[in-house]
Design a protein around this motif. Structure first.
Motif, PDB file in Angstrom:
ATOM      1  N   CYS A  28      14.571  11.645   3.128  1.00 26.80           N
ATOM      2  CA  CYS A  28      13.518  12.527   3.642  1.00 26.80           C
ATOM      3  C   CYS A  28      13.383  12.267   5.145  1.00 26.80           C
ATOM      4  CB  CYS A  28      12.203  12.215   2.915  1.00 26.80           C
ATOM      5  SG  CYS A  28      10.779  13.125   3.541  1.00 26.80           S
ATOM      6  N   ASP A  29      13.014  13.285   5.901  1.00 23.54           N
ATOM      7  CA  ASP A  29      12.827  13.124   7.344  1.00 23.54           C
ATOM      8  C   ASP A  29      11.715  12.122   7.669  1.00 23.54           C
ATOM      9  OD1 ASP A  29      14.857  14.905   7.887  1.00 23.54           O
ATOM     10  OD2 ASP A  29      13.512  16.631   8.101  1.00 23.54           O
ATOM     11  N   GLY A  30      10.810  11.893   6.724  1.00 25.41           N
ATOM     12  CA  GLY A  30       9.721  10.944   6.943  1.00 25.41           C
ATOM     13  C   GLY A  30      10.075   9.513   6.603  1.00 25.41           C
ATOM     14  N   HIS A  85      13.113   7.193   1.130  1.00 31.34           N
ATOM     15  CA  HIS A  85      12.943   7.982  -0.091  1.00 31.34           C
ATOM     16  C   HIS A  85      13.646   9.323   0.064  1.00 31.34           C
ATOM     17  CE1 HIS A  85       9.606   9.073   2.575  1.00 31.34           C
ATOM     18  NE2 HIS A  85       9.571  10.239   1.959  1.00 31.34           N
ATOM     19  N   ASP A  86      13.977   9.916  -1.077  1.00 34.44           N
ATOM     20  CA  ASP A  86      14.667  11.203  -1.094  1.00 34.44           C
ATOM     21  C   ASP A  86      13.666  12.343  -0.961  1.00 34.44           C
ATOM     22  OD1 ASP A  86      17.068   9.904  -1.592  1.00 34.44           O
ATOM     23  OD2 ASP A  86      16.789  10.004  -3.760  1.00 34.44           O
ATOM     24  N   CYS A 124       6.923  15.126   3.297  1.00 33.10           N
ATOM     25  CA  CYS A 124       6.981  15.661   1.927  1.00 33.10           C
ATOM     26  C   CYS A 124       5.670  15.491   1.149  1.00 33.10           C
ATOM     27  CB  CYS A 124       8.133  15.015   1.163  1.00 33.10           C
ATOM     28  SG  CYS A 124       7.942  13.246   0.856  1.00 33.10           S
ATOM     29  N   GLN A 125       4.681  14.844   1.712  1.00 37.75           N
ATOM     30  CA  GLN A 125       3.364  14.632   1.122  1.00 37.75           C
ATOM     31  C   GLN A 125       3.388  13.799  -0.158  1.00 37.75           C
ATOM     32  OE1 GLN A 125       3.953  17.861   2.534  1.00 37.75           O
ATOM     33  NE2 GLN A 125       2.912  16.947   4.278  1.00 37.75           N
ATOM     34  N   PRO A 163       0.831  -1.203   0.000  1.00 43.53           N
ATOM     35  CA  PRO A 163       0.000   0.000   0.000  1.00 43.53           C
ATOM     36  C   PRO A 163       0.868   1.256   0.000  1.00 43.53           C
ATOM     37  CG  PRO A 163      -0.043  -1.070   2.151  1.00 43.53           C
ATOM     38  CD  PRO A 163       0.725  -1.969   1.231  1.00 43.53           C
ATOM     39  N   ARG A 164       0.374   2.302  -0.600  1.00 41.59           N
ATOM     40  CA  ARG A 164       1.090   3.586  -0.627  1.00 41.59           C
ATOM     41  C   ARG A 164       0.394   4.547   0.329  1.00 41.59           C
ATOM     42  NH1 ARG A 164       5.064   4.289  -4.234  1.00 41.59           N
ATOM     43  NH2 ARG A 164       5.304   2.614  -5.728  1.00 41.59           N
ATOM     44  N   VAL A 165       1.229   5.234   1.106  1.00 41.03           N
ATOM     45  CA  VAL A 165       0.735   6.142   2.137  1.00 41.03           C
ATOM     46  C   VAL A 165       1.428   7.479   1.953  1.00 41.03           C
ATOM     47  CG1 VAL A 165       0.558   6.489   4.632  1.00 41.03           C
ATOM     48  CG2 VAL A 165       0.438   4.188   3.698  1.00 41.03           C
TER      49      VAL A 165
END
Length: 88
Positions: free
Chosen positions: A49-51, A33-34, A12-13, A5-7
């Motif tokens: 990315c911070d997320g 992810h970058d 970065c939304q 699933p993609r969330v």
């Protein structure tokens, strides 16, 4: 082949794949992810990315992930199915 699933990443939304967390079927860990501005701000440096790797809520709690059959590129007929199911 299994689709994860993609969330939406909280930082970065962007929509990022999330793998299931063991023991918590409603939670997932975002894949690394970058950030979108990485090339402009950091050049060729590898920066996440911070997320990345955050644990997030999955969108469909309690549903079974789907396995998809790979398509035959030659367009030939699929072999007849048997009454048994392969495990791998």
């Amino acid at each position: 082949m299994m689709k994860l699933p993609r969330v939406e990443c909280p930082c970065c939304q962007r929509h990022i794949a999330a793998g299931i967390v063991a023991g918590a079927p409603s939670k997932g860990r975002l894949w690394r992810h970058d950030p979108p501005e990485r090339p402009a701000r950091f050049g060729d440096a590898l920066v996440s990315c911070d997320g990345s790797l955050d644990i997030v809520d999955l969108p469909a709690y309690g549903t079974q992930l789907e396995f998809t059959e790979p398509e035959d590129p030659a367009g030939g007929e699929q072999p007849e199915s048997t009454d048994t199911m392969s495990l791998f």
